[in-house]
Design a protein around this motif. Structure first.
Motif: not given
Length: 183
Positions: A105-121, A132-139
């Motif tokens: 509520d009061t700080e900027e995020h310092f990272a974003t994590w994400h999983y993406e899943l898709r069925p294979a053939e 993983f992407t670094h955000g603008p917050g302090d890390s």
């Protein structure tokens, strides 16, 4: 003549937006992998860095807006605690969260994590991408490059390489456990 390097707190050194990811083809169906990824109680069993994660505020499942806490242990014994805010939860395809050193509520995020899943053939296989992407917050990465600006690029590259290795180890451990549970 050697001149001192003055580092201002607002210098970024390429941290914000720096990104890494892994993509693996695994021998488990997407719904089983989704269950493992979103079972926060198990992350400490699989991750070389995250030793604990647990839902906060009465949440018990991945829903956009839910919060959880996580603890990480780094080389040299440093332990950190963070608050995470779920920003993607589309079963069984997408799970993502932003990481905060304090309150979302009061700080900027310092990272974003994400999983993406898709069925294979192939049946019962999944292509999983973790990013993983670094955000603008302090890390920690930002503090490290501020402390040694002459080595900023190498420090950041080393951290991203470490994260990529840890992602691979974590996904492989999840898959191993899923396959052993099914045996």
């Amino acid at each position: 003549m050697v001149r001192p390097v003055h580092v201002h707190m607002d210098q970024d050194f390429g941290v914000t937006g720096s990104h890494t990811e892994v993509e693996l083809l695994v021998d488990v169906p997407a719904d089983r992998l989704w269950e493992a990824i979103t079972d926060l109680s198990r992350i400490g069993d699989w991750s070389p860095e995250c030793t604990y994660a647990g839902w906060l505020d009465g949440w018990s499942e991945p829903v956009v807006g839910a919060r959880f806490e996580a603890r990480n242990r780094f080389a040299g014994g440093l332990v950190t605690q963070v608050v995470c805010l779920v920003v993607a939860a589309d079963r069984p395809f997408s799970f993502g969260w932003k990481v905060f050193g304090g309150s979302p509520d009061t700080e900027e995020h310092f990272a974003t994590w994400h999983y993406e899943l898709r069925p294979a053939e192939q049946p019962d296989r999944t292509v999983v991408r973790q990013s993983f992407t670094h955000g603008p917050g302090d890390s920690g990465a930002r503090a490290a490059v501020r402390a040694d600006p002459g080595n900023a690029a190498a420090l950041l590259r080393g951290r991203l390489d470490q994260l990529r290795r840890n992602m691979t180890v974590t996904i492989e451990a999840m898959v191993r456990d899923i396959r052993n549970e099914g045996a």
